[in-house]
Design an enzyme around this catalytic site. Structure first.
Site, PDB file in Angstrom:
ATOM      1  N   ARG A  50       0.832  -1.216   0.000  1.00 41.43           N
ATOM      2  CA  ARG A  50       0.000   0.000   0.000  1.00 41.43           C
ATOM      3  C   ARG A  50       0.859   1.255   0.000  1.00 41.43           C
ATOM      4  NH1 ARG A  50      -1.626   2.908   4.123  1.00 41.43           N
ATOM      5  NH2 ARG A  50      -1.696   1.213   5.634  1.00 41.43           N
ATOM      6  N   TYR A 104      -8.621  15.817 -20.468  1.00 40.73           N
ATOM      7  CA  TYR A 104      -9.207  14.482 -20.494  1.00 40.73           C
ATOM      8  C   TYR A 104     -10.502  14.542 -19.683  1.00 40.73           C
ATOM      9  CZ  TYR A 104      -9.734   9.611 -19.163  1.00 40.73           C
ATOM     10  OH  TYR A 104     -10.233   8.364 -18.932  1.00 40.73           O
ATOM     11  N   ASP A 176      -0.012  16.418 -17.581  1.00 44.47           N
ATOM     12  CA  ASP A 176      -0.444  15.070 -17.952  1.00 44.47           C
ATOM     13  C   ASP A 176       0.249  14.754 -19.279  1.00 44.47           C
ATOM     14  OD1 ASP A 176      -1.750  12.840 -18.998  1.00 44.47           O
ATOM     15  OD2 ASP A 176      -3.730  13.444 -18.275  1.00 44.47           O
ATOM     16  N   LYS A 201      -2.287   3.512 -20.904  1.00 45.26           N
ATOM     17  CA  LYS A 201      -2.202   3.800 -22.338  1.00 45.26           C
ATOM     18  C   LYS A 201      -0.828   3.375 -22.858  1.00 45.26           C
ATOM     19  CE  LYS A 201      -6.197   5.595 -21.360  1.00 45.26           C
ATOM     20  NZ  LYS A 201      -6.389   7.014 -21.090  1.00 45.26           N
TER      21      LYS A 201
HETATM   22  C1  LIG Z   1      -6.941   7.671 -20.034  1.00 46.58           C
HETATM   23  C2  LIG Z   1      -6.399   8.968 -19.592  1.00 46.58           C
HETATM   24  C3  LIG Z   1      -6.387   9.324 -18.240  1.00 46.58           C
HETATM   25  C4  LIG Z   1      -6.980   8.440 -17.168  1.00 46.58           C
HETATM   26  O1  LIG Z   1      -6.284   7.250 -17.066  1.00 46.58           O
HETATM   27  P1  LIG Z   1      -6.891   5.921 -16.374  1.00 46.58           P
HETATM   28  O2  LIG Z   1      -5.724   5.006 -16.364  1.00 46.58           O
HETATM   29  O3  LIG Z   1      -8.041   5.473 -17.206  1.00 46.58           O
HETATM   30  O4  LIG Z   1      -7.330   6.331 -14.998  1.00 46.58           O
HETATM   31  C5  LIG Z   1      -5.845  10.547 -17.895  1.00 46.58           C
HETATM   32  N1  LIG Z   1      -5.359  11.391 -18.821  1.00 46.58           N
HETATM   33  C6  LIG Z   1      -5.370  11.096 -20.141  1.00 46.58           C
HETATM   34  C7  LIG Z   1      -4.846  12.075 -21.119  1.00 46.58           C
HETATM   35  C8  LIG Z   1      -5.890   9.875 -20.568  1.00 46.58           C
HETATM   36  O5  LIG Z   1      -5.908   9.583 -21.876  1.00 46.58           O
END
Ligand SMILES: *Cc1c(COP(=O)(O)O)cnc(C)c1O
Length: 381
Positions: A50, A104, A176, A201
């Protein structure tokens, strides 16, 4: 102590101990949750999943830090876990956030539904307009959040300018970097403090796990890890093992995805059945020059608006044989997703299709798109 080897080398070797446990070239998965403590030490010293201190989690953290050129990293249970934990590590009740991006959907939903409840305020501003960031600045502003390439419109903001602006005004800068990946853009090199990823991703790339990551200085990551430990949203060691495996091929996969996205974007841009295309690698994209100056490649996402609205989008998506019709992006399989963008700029308002390039042969993807576009009602008249 940054590793100066080229990215393709880092993807394979960055942060890897040599030799690894037992002489194995692959760092093993420690699935256990209980570790013996030094009888002279305290329970707090024992690794615990954790808290992200299991050896496989620690290994993944070293790998992620090496890839983003950061001192430290922490893995989270999802990309949203990365973004929300990073924000919690810098914002307190009464603080204000400049949110510079299209964002997003999940991030936008988090801010819309939870920021006020947490006592945070935020302004959504154009990532390409420094005057808008300046106007949004308040005495209570503590952080600036942006995205390297926005989803699905593929805008590329003034990223170096945003990191500089944050530094000048004493704000923590967060980005991000999911769509660009560190293959295309390394935000710490232009001054970003915290880099977040949905590792679901491209970092993992195989559409078989959900994970996130935050990278930054040792001090900042210690704060992120403390929040993560309290909220209990760390990444399971087995998923950490799989993600470390996925990272080995990141450079190869993303290079091929970039090439495939460029080839399909060029076909779309020249096709009569397509009304508008957004891909930063196309010279007509409004942020093309900025992206070319900052990036190594232009990413794997292409968004286009077919002539003929929803019926045409449906016909094209149905006619495509290679890409799966599925949400998400960044995996080895090409995907297409239908989206409705009401009120979007750049000729993209209405029914659009987002293409996430996989690692198939570019020729096969181009041939597939050519035959699918020929099925569009716009191409038949
Ligand atoms: C998919 C995505 C997220 C969220 O990711 P998860 O793994 O689904 O929580 C955040 N930012 C971007 C740009 C994304 O494409």
């Amino acid at each position: 102590m940054s590793d100066t080897r080229r990215f393709a080398t880092l993807a394979v070797h960055g942060g890897e101990p040599r030799p690894a446990a037992g002489g194995s070239v692959v760092f093993p998965v420690f699935q256990g949750t209980v570790f013996e403590t030094d009888p002279g030490g305290g329970v707090g010293d024992a690794p615990y999943s954790r808290l992200g201190t299991n050896p496989t989690q620690r290994h993944l953290h070293r790998r992620l830090a090496a890839l983003e050129g950061a001192e430290a990293a922490v893995a989270t249970a999802s990309g949203m876990g990365a973004i929300t934990t990073a924000l919690h590590s810098v914002l307190a009740t009464g603080d204000h956030l400049i949110a510079a991006g299209d964002f997003y959907g999940g991030t936008l939903q988090f801010l819309t539904e939870h920021a006020a409840r947490l006592g945070w305020s935020f302004d959504l501003v154009d990532p390409g307009d420094p005057d808008a960031w300046r106007r949004a600045l308040r005495p209570s502003t503590k952080a600036l959040l942006t995205e390297s390439i926005t989803n699905p419109l593929t805008a590329v903001g003034d990223l170096a300018g945003a990191a500089r602006f944050a530094r000048e005004h004493g704000l923590t800068s967060l980005i991000d970097n999911t769509l660009a990946t560190p293959v295309v853009f390394r935000p710490h090199a232009v001054g970003f403090d915290l880099v977040c990823h949905s590792a679901t991703k491209a970092l993992n790339g195989h559409s078989d796990l959900t994970a996130g990551a935050v990278t930054g200085s040792r001090e900042r990551i210690a704060r992120v890890a403390a929040v993560l430990g309290s909220y209990g949203a760390s990444l399971d060691p087995h998923a950490a093992f799989l993600l470390a495996r996925g990272l080995k091929t990141l450079a190869l996969r993303v290079q091929r995805q970039n090439e495939n996205a460029q080839a399909v974007a060029e076909l779309l841009a020249a096709h009569a059945a397509v009304a508008a295309v957004r891909y930063p690698g196309l010279p007509q994209h409004p942020d093309h020059r900025r992206a070319a100056a900052l990036f190594d490649g232009f990413g794997s996402v292409v968004t286009f608006r077919p002539v003929g609205g929803a019926p045409a989008a449906e016909a094209i998506v149905k006619a495509l044989r290679l890409p799966y019709a599925a949400p998400s992006l960044g995996g080895v399989e090409s995907l297409v997703t239908r989206l409705r963008l009401d009120g979007a700029a750049h000729g993209m308002s209405g029914e659009v299709v987002r293409f996430s390039a996989g690692i198939e042969a570019a020729e096969d993807l181009v041939e597939d798109f050519a035959q699918a576009l020929a099925q569009s009602p716009a191409a038949l008249v």
